[in-house]
Design a protein around this motif. Structure first.
Motif, short mmCIF file in Angstrom:
data_model
loop_
_atom_site.label_atom_id
_atom_site.label_comp_id
_atom_site.label_asym_id
_atom_site.label_seq_id
_atom_site.Cartn_x
_atom_site.Cartn_y
_atom_site.Cartn_z
N TYR A 6 0.81 -1.21 -0.10
CA TYR A 6 0.26 0.04 0.13
C TYR A 6 0.85 1.11 -0.02
CZ TYR A 6 1.24 -0.55 4.90
OH TYR A 6 1.90 -0.79 5.85
N LYS A 7 0.42 2.22 -0.50
CA LYS A 7 1.12 3.59 -0.53
C LYS A 7 0.52 4.67 -0.31
CE LYS A 7 -0.53 4.37 -5.45
NZ LYS A 7 -1.18 3.29 -5.76
N ASP A 31 8.37 4.44 14.65
CA ASP A 31 7.85 3.16 14.29
C ASP A 31 6.52 3.34 13.34
OD1 ASP A 31 7.82 0.21 13.66
OD2 ASP A 31 7.12 -0.06 15.82
N LYS A 32 5.78 4.51 13.89
CA LYS A 32 4.24 4.65 13.23
C LYS A 32 4.15 5.27 11.93
CE LYS A 32 2.96 5.25 18.30
NZ LYS A 32 2.05 6.15 19.15
N TYR A 33 5.22 5.22 11.36
CA TYR A 33 5.25 5.76 9.91
C TYR A 33 4.37 4.91 8.85
CZ TYR A 33 6.77 8.26 5.71
OH TYR A 33 6.84 8.75 4.27
N ASN A 34 4.78 3.56 8.91
CA ASN A 34 4.19 2.66 7.91
C ASN A 34 2.96 2.02 8.37
OD1 ASN A 34 5.27 0.94 9.38
ND2 ASN A 34 6.83 0.11 7.95
N SER A 35 2.18 2.49 9.67
CA SER A 35 1.23 1.81 10.04
C SER A 35 1.31 0.57 11.15
CB SER A 35 0.05 1.80 9.07
OG SER A 35 -0.30 3.03 8.37
N LEU A 93 -2.13 2.07 12.71
CA LEU A 93 -2.87 2.67 11.83
C LEU A 93 -3.33 3.95 11.91
CD1 LEU A 93 -4.12 1.96 8.85
CD2 LEU A 93 -6.21 1.42 10.18
N TRP A 94 -3.04 4.82 10.97
CA TRP A 94 -3.27 6.23 11.31
C TRP A 94 -4.29 6.78 9.97
CZ3 TRP A 94 -1.23 9.20 7.29
CH2 TRP A 94 -0.09 8.99 6.65
N ASP A 95 -4.75 7.98 10.16
CA ASP A 95 -5.60 8.31 9.26
C ASP A 95 -5.36 9.92 9.31
OD1 ASP A 95 -7.53 8.50 7.30
OD2 ASP A 95 -9.08 8.52 8.50
N GLY A 96 -5.71 10.67 8.07
CA GLY A 96 -5.89 12.00 8.29
C GLY A 96 -4.33 12.46 7.82
N THR A 97 -3.77 13.30 8.53
CA THR A 97 -2.65 14.00 8.14
C THR A 97 -1.68 13.76 9.63
OG1 THR A 97 -3.17 15.84 6.56
CG2 THR A 97 -1.04 15.98 7.70
N LYS A 98 -0.37 13.33 9.54
CA LYS A 98 0.49 12.90 10.60
C LYS A 98 1.79 13.84 10.26
CE LYS A 98 -2.50 10.41 12.83
NZ LYS A 98 -2.99 10.75 14.37
N VAL A 99 2.08 14.43 11.49
CA VAL A 99 3.51 15.25 11.54
C VAL A 99 4.47 14.50 12.35
CG1 VAL A 99 4.77 17.24 11.47
CG2 VAL A 99 2.60 17.29 10.59
N ARG A 100 5.67 14.00 11.97
CA ARG A 100 6.94 13.29 13.00
C ARG A 100 7.96 13.73 12.55
NH1 ARG A 100 3.33 9.42 10.16
NH2 ARG A 100 1.91 8.30 11.59
N PRO A 101 8.81 14.00 13.40
CA PRO A 101 10.21 14.30 13.47
C PRO A 101 11.20 13.17 12.39
CG PRO A 101 9.98 13.36 15.55
CD PRO A 101 8.78 13.54 15.08
N VAL A 102 12.00 13.59 11.54
CA VAL A 102 12.78 12.91 10.80
C VAL A 102 14.19 13.47 10.71
CG1 VAL A 102 12.46 14.41 8.70
CG2 VAL A 102 13.02 11.86 8.51
N GLY A 103 14.94 12.13 10.72
CA GLY A 103 16.50 12.45 10.80
C GLY A 103 17.04 12.04 9.38
N LYS A 104 18.30 12.58 9.05
CA LYS A 104 18.70 12.43 7.75
C LYS A 104 20.25 12.32 7.57
CE LYS A 104 16.97 14.60 3.95
NZ LYS A 104 16.78 15.60 3.13
N ALA A 105 20.98 11.56 6.94
CA ALA A 105 22.31 11.25 6.55
C ALA A 105 22.29 10.87 5.35
CB ALA A 105 22.99 10.51 7.64
N ASN A 116 -3.58 8.22 3.45
CA ASN A 116 -3.17 6.66 4.06
C ASN A 116 -4.34 5.81 3.61
OD1 ASN A 116 -1.30 4.92 5.10
ND2 ASN A 116 -2.05 5.05 7.13
N ASP A 117 -5.15 5.84 2.68
CA ASP A 117 -6.36 5.35 2.40
C ASP A 117 -6.23 3.84 2.19
OD1 ASP A 117 -7.68 7.67 2.99
OD2 ASP A 117 -7.81 8.14 0.70
N GLU A 118 -4.85 3.58 1.37
CA GLU A 118 -4.83 2.22 0.93
C GLU A 118 -4.36 1.47 2.17
OE1 GLU A 118 -2.20 1.52 -2.25
OE2 GLU A 118 -3.14 3.04 -3.59
N ALA A 119 -3.87 1.82 3.13
CA ALA A 119 -3.54 0.96 4.36
C ALA A 119 -4.77 0.88 5.06
CB ALA A 119 -2.45 1.92 5.28
N GLN A 120 -5.83 1.89 5.20
CA GLN A 120 -7.11 1.65 5.82
C GLN A 120 -7.81 0.51 5.16
OE1 GLN A 120 -8.36 3.42 8.26
NE2 GLN A 120 -6.72 4.90 8.82
#
Length: 371
Positions: free
Chosen positions: A105-106, A202-206, A165-177, A149-153
């Motif tokens: 799901y995407k 851990d909650k990004y991909n539901s 599983l989450w719905d709507g819009t979610k804002v999470r911190p992200v680190g990058k290298a 996130n409708d396909e995951a639903q």
């Protein structure tokens, strides 16, 4: 993270060699080119792999990135990057009816981050504005805004257990290298490829996994410098002081002409081996030179850089003797405001050795003359 620790170690080592990274590069036309701060823009596109349980190929999706940054010196810059488009999640195993399946799901996202960029080529190999290939390490942090996130639903509704599983819009911190490879086409344009790893909660991909969720971006694109990235100072041959003319008394002149007297100052600025950094003792001597120039408005100053003969190749010694002369020139003009046209500098490498002691020849000899 090991990747973050490695990049930070490289950054600290780059700071310790910043003096060498900002050394001048002598162009074929005889101009001394120095770095100039500038703004840059990046446009990139590529693919993303979201770490998950489904087949590798099924978890690849498109993404794009826009960056706007500022290059503070040859080896350090910063940018605001906006990465966006699509992430994926999935299962590879038995579904609710007992059969095997590969479910994917995407969902969409946009991730603005602030990235710090360390040009390893300029830091470790010396500043060269004409280098074709540059390697840059980057580290950053920001926010990931996920939505649609409708396909995951729908997957959860069909019987899959999705504890986060989450719905709507979610804002999470992200680190990058990551790491970027740039290929210079001109002073203004470079083509490049970039790979970066991004870590979220851990909650990004539901799905609950007991560790953070990762996605990896492979990007290719163009970098454009907005404004000039370098400038040149004309190379000046040293001004030879005019010879002192001796006026002799000759009969029957009533009185001899007064001898032309000149005031002169000489200071020798010594350097450590393989260095063009002026130490505190050298800075004190440069202040004395600056005071002399300010007190004598007609004074001229000549700077000659040298290198010892027993270490380094002739070509390297020529370059480092130039950097030593230019280090003194820059302090006089930039820190003390002495006009550049009153100072001339040159460099001898190891061709001439003004002192009998080898170590003493790592030096810039400065001679000021005033009427």
């Amino acid at each position: 993270m090991k990747a973050v620790k490695t990049i930070m170690a490289a950054a600290l080592l780059g700071m310790s060699t910043s003096a060498m990274a900002q050394a001048t590069y002598l162009e074929a036309n005889g101009d001394t080119t120095v770095f100039k701060k500038h703004v840059f823009m990046q446009l990139q596109g590529g693919a993303q792999y979201t770490l998950g349980e489904a087949k590798f190929g099924d978890l690849i999706s498109p993404n794009v990135q826009f960056g706007l940054g500022y290059q503070f010196n040859p080896w350090f810059g910063a940018r605001i990057a906006v990465n966006a488009w699509q992430s994926k999640g999935g299962f590879n195993g038995k579904v609710h009816d007992g059969t095997n399946g590969n479910i994917v799901y995407k969902y969409k996202y946009v991730a603005p981050t602030v990235d710090f960029m360390f040009n390893l080529s300029q830091a470790f190999c010396g500043y060269n504005p004409h280098r074709v290939f540059n390697v840059t390490a980057l580290i950053g942090a920001g926010a990931n805004v996920a939505f649609s996130n409708d396909e995951a639903q729908n997957v959860a509704a069909s019987g899959y257990k999705m504890q986060y599983l989450w719905d709507g819009t979610k804002v999470r911190p992200v680190g990058k290298a990551g790491l970027a490879l740039d290929f210079r086409l001109s002073d203004a344009v470079s083509l490049g490829i970039e790979g970066n790893a991004n870590l979220l909660s851990d909650k990004y991909n539901s799905k609950k996994a007991g560790n953070g969720d990762w996605y990896f971006n492979a990007l290719a694109g163009i970098k454009i410098n907005l404004g000039k990235s370098k400038k040149s100072h004309p190379y000046q041959e040293p001004v030879q002081p005019a010879p002192v003319v001796e006026n002799k008394y000759v009969e029957p002149t009533p009185a001899p002409q007064p001898e032309v007297k000149k005031e002169e100052i000489r200071r020798d600025i010594h350097f450590k081996i393989n260095s063009s950094v002026v130490n505190q003792a050298g800075k004190d001597k440069i202040k004395e030179l600056a005071d002399f120039m300010k007190n004598h408005e007609d004074a001229k100053l000549t700077i000659v850089g040298y290198a010892d003969k027993n270490t380094g190749t002739a070509a390297y010694n020529k370059r480092i003797s130039e950097r030593r002369a230019l280090s003194v020139f820059n302090i006089l003009t930039k820190e003390y405001g002495i006009q550049a046209h009153r100072i001339s500098y040159t460099f001898k490498g190891d061709v001439e050795q003004p002192f009998p002691s080898n170590d003493d020849n790592r030096v810039a000899i400065c001679v000021g003359t005033a009427e």
